[in-house]
Motif scaffolding. Structure first.
Motif, short mmCIF file in Angstrom:
data_model
loop_
_atom_site.label_atom_id
_atom_site.label_comp_id
_atom_site.label_asym_id
_atom_site.label_seq_id
_atom_site.Cartn_x
_atom_site.Cartn_y
_atom_site.Cartn_z
N THR A 32 51.48 40.63 -92.41
CA THR A 32 51.66 40.01 -93.73
C THR A 32 51.33 38.52 -93.68
OG1 THR A 32 54.02 39.69 -93.21
CG2 THR A 32 53.42 41.68 -94.45
N ASP A 33 51.23 37.97 -92.48
CA ASP A 33 50.82 36.58 -92.29
C ASP A 33 49.33 36.58 -91.95
OD1 ASP A 33 50.22 34.02 -91.49
OD2 ASP A 33 51.92 33.81 -90.12
N PRO A 34 48.46 36.09 -92.84
CA PRO A 34 47.02 36.17 -92.59
C PRO A 34 46.58 35.41 -91.34
CG PRO A 34 47.49 34.80 -94.50
CD PRO A 34 48.76 35.48 -94.16
N ARG A 35 47.21 34.29 -91.02
CA ARG A 35 46.81 33.54 -89.84
C ARG A 35 47.14 34.30 -88.56
NH1 ARG A 35 44.81 28.82 -91.20
NH2 ARG A 35 45.38 27.87 -93.21
N ALA A 36 48.30 34.95 -88.54
CA ALA A 36 48.64 35.77 -87.38
C ALA A 36 47.69 36.95 -87.27
CB ALA A 36 50.08 36.26 -87.50
N GLY A 37 47.33 37.53 -88.42
CA GLY A 37 46.38 38.63 -88.41
C GLY A 37 45.02 38.21 -87.89
N LEU A 38 44.56 37.03 -88.33
CA LEU A 38 43.26 36.52 -87.88
C LEU A 38 43.27 36.28 -86.37
CD1 LEU A 38 40.43 35.44 -88.50
CD2 LEU A 38 41.48 33.21 -88.97
N GLU A 39 44.33 35.68 -85.87
CA GLU A 39 44.42 35.44 -84.43
C GLU A 39 44.36 36.75 -83.65
OE1 GLU A 39 47.56 33.52 -81.16
OE2 GLU A 39 47.91 33.28 -83.33
N HIS A 40 45.05 37.77 -84.15
CA HIS A 40 45.05 39.07 -83.48
C HIS A 40 43.65 39.68 -83.46
CE1 HIS A 40 46.53 43.05 -82.25
NE2 HIS A 40 45.70 43.53 -83.17
N VAL A 41 42.97 39.64 -84.59
CA VAL A 41 41.64 40.24 -84.68
C VAL A 41 40.65 39.52 -83.77
CG1 VAL A 41 39.68 40.69 -86.22
CG2 VAL A 41 42.02 41.10 -87.02
N LEU A 42 40.77 38.19 -83.68
CA LEU A 42 39.84 37.41 -82.87
C LEU A 42 40.00 37.68 -81.37
CD1 LEU A 42 39.87 33.98 -84.72
CD2 LEU A 42 38.01 35.65 -84.66
N ARG A 43 41.21 38.04 -80.94
CA ARG A 43 41.42 38.22 -79.50
C ARG A 43 41.58 39.68 -79.10
NH1 ARG A 43 46.91 39.17 -78.89
NH2 ARG A 43 48.26 38.40 -80.57
N THR A 44 41.40 40.61 -80.03
CA THR A 44 41.63 42.02 -79.75
C THR A 44 40.41 42.84 -80.12
OG1 THR A 44 43.96 41.66 -80.34
CG2 THR A 44 43.24 43.94 -80.13
N ASP A 45 40.23 43.94 -79.40
CA ASP A 45 39.15 44.86 -79.71
C ASP A 45 39.57 45.72 -80.90
OD1 ASP A 45 36.81 46.28 -79.60
OD2 ASP A 45 37.39 47.54 -77.92
N VAL A 46 38.94 45.51 -82.05
CA VAL A 46 39.32 46.17 -83.30
C VAL A 46 38.13 46.97 -83.82
CG1 VAL A 46 40.08 45.78 -85.69
CG2 VAL A 46 40.94 44.32 -83.85
N ASP A 47 38.40 48.11 -84.46
CA ASP A 47 37.33 48.96 -85.00
C ASP A 47 37.12 48.79 -86.50
OD1 ASP A 47 36.63 50.40 -82.55
OD2 ASP A 47 38.66 51.20 -82.68
N LEU A 48 38.15 48.35 -87.21
CA LEU A 48 38.04 48.17 -88.66
C LEU A 48 39.09 47.18 -89.12
CD1 LEU A 48 36.98 48.93 -91.50
CD2 LEU A 48 38.60 50.84 -91.51
N LEU A 49 38.67 46.26 -89.99
CA LEU A 49 39.60 45.31 -90.60
C LEU A 49 39.69 45.61 -92.09
CD1 LEU A 49 41.27 42.65 -90.81
CD2 LEU A 49 39.08 41.46 -91.11
N ILE A 50 40.92 45.77 -92.59
CA ILE A 50 41.18 45.89 -94.02
C ILE A 50 41.96 44.65 -94.43
CG2 ILE A 50 42.27 47.25 -95.84
CD1 ILE A 50 42.02 49.70 -94.04
N VAL A 51 41.38 43.82 -95.30
CA VAL A 51 41.99 42.54 -95.62
C VAL A 51 42.02 42.35 -97.14
CG1 VAL A 51 39.77 41.34 -95.35
CG2 VAL A 51 41.91 40.05 -95.21
N ASP A 52 43.16 41.90 -97.62
CA ASP A 52 43.31 41.62 -99.05
C ASP A 52 42.68 40.27 -99.38
OD1 ASP A 52 44.19 42.05 -101.67
OD2 ASP A 52 46.00 40.84 -101.33
#
Length: 357
Positions: A32-52
């Motif tokens: 729910t915190d976009p900055r925390a979400g961005l940090e996670h996506v940048l340092r993690t192997d992700v297959d799909l991002l769904i962002v409001d």
């Protein structure tokens, strides 16, 4: 497949999480915190991002812009959640790197269709990436095998030339490693050190064109014989110069220049100073040192210290002073090379052979 959901609205997050669970093989992490979400996506192997889009502090557009600035996230599929009427917003999102959109309120059928499409895209990306890595590995292995065969051929040709000469096969190995030590001390790049190591053994390949009665003569050569003997430098160059191999091209330059002198009194071109290629200047030091310190049918071996003193005495005349200094500074390693590549014992005398029979 790892999905990240970023939305500041807890109700929306719960809805999207439930829809992800209905897709086989998919799991989600929510923020729910976009900055925390961005940090996670940048340092993690992700297959799909769904962002409001509508989030405080960091909206969806800024989120995607920052994400795409990371080169490792250029291909990550992004679904942005927007209102149906926000067409201009969608255009800007596409320009920044969003791949597709979900319309509020999120419809289950639409969500699953778009999400499955994005995950299929991600699987294809991964398959292509893995195939590219596999092909690169295969090419590297094939290239390494070709280079290994080329280097083996070069070494065998070098030894073949030495068989016509009173020098030994160990000589070419020692002088090549001496040359590499000098290059290391001079700060040449590692790739150039390796090139020199493998090219230097070909320095006297031109002796295959020298008549035996001159090459194997135990005494001093006459002036006429000396002229013929000195032709081996140019012959070696001419044998090697037209090759496409970088090793043989380097060896051609070394063959031509390793008998030139710093003071211009060498042969075959009479070059002086830095007009002589650095490779030629390096090999001149390595070659003369090993020739002096090795036993030959026509001479006894000098001590290592006497051969070293000869280099120092003739630095600035016969030899490039920098190359001599580099060699002397690597003296401990020189002794290690000398110990590692020792001459084979000479063949038994004829009387000894008769006794063995």
């Amino acid at each position: 497949m790892n999905i990240v959901i970023v939305d500041d609205n807890l109700v929306n997050v719960a809805l999207l999480r439930g829809l992800v669970r209905q897709i086989e093989g998919a799991q989600s992490v929510e923020f729910t915190d976009p900055r925390a979400g961005l940090e996670h996506v940048l340092r993690t192997d992700v297959d799909l991002l769904i962002v409001d889009y509508q989030m405080p502090e960091l909206d969806g557009l800024d989120f995607v812009r920052i994400l795409r600035s990371d080169t490792s996230k250029q291909d990550l599929p992004v679904l942005m959640v927007t209102a149906d009427h926000e067409m201009e917003l969608r255009h800007r999102a596409l320009q920044l790197g969003a791949n597709d959109f979900l319309t509020k309120p999120v419809d289950r059928v639409e969500f699953q269709a778009r999400t499955r499409n994005m995950l299929a895209l991600r699987r294809s990306q991964r398959a292509l990436s893995e195939r590219a890595v596999s092909l690169a590995t295969e090419v590297a292995l094939a290239t390494d095998a070709i280079v290994a065969r080329e280097l083996d051929t070069i070494l065998r040709l070098s030894k073949a030339a030495e068989y016509r000469d009173p020098e030994t096969g160990a000589h070419v190995m020692r002088m090549a490693h001496y040359a590499r030590l000098i290059a290391l001390q001079l700060g040449l790049p590692e790739a150039e050190q390796e090139l020199l190591l493998h090219a230097a053994p070909m320095h006297d390949i031109g002796k295959v064109g020298t008549p035996d009665h001159i090459l194997l003569k135990p005494g001093r050569l006459s002036p006429e014989e000396l002229v013929i003997m000195r032709q081996h430098a140019r012959i070696g160059h001419d044998i090697l110069a037209d090759s496409a191999s970088p090793y043989l091209q380097a060896a051609a330059m070394i063959a031509l220049h390793h008998h030139e002198r710093w003071d211009g009194q060498g042969y075959p071109l009479g070059l002086a100073g830095e007009a002589i290629s650095l490779w030629g200047r390096i090999v001149a030091v390595a070659d003369v040192f090993d020739a002096l310190s090795s036993e030959r049918p026509y001479k006894a071996a000098w001590t290592l210290e006497a051969a070293r003193d000869f280099l120092l005495e003739h630095a600035g005349a016969h030899f490039d002073p920098r190359c001599v200094q580099a060699f002397v500074e690597a003296w401990d390693q020189v002794l290690e090379v000398r110990q590692r590549f020792q001459d084979e014992p000479p063949p038994p005398a004829e009387s000894t052979l008769m006794e063995l029979l």
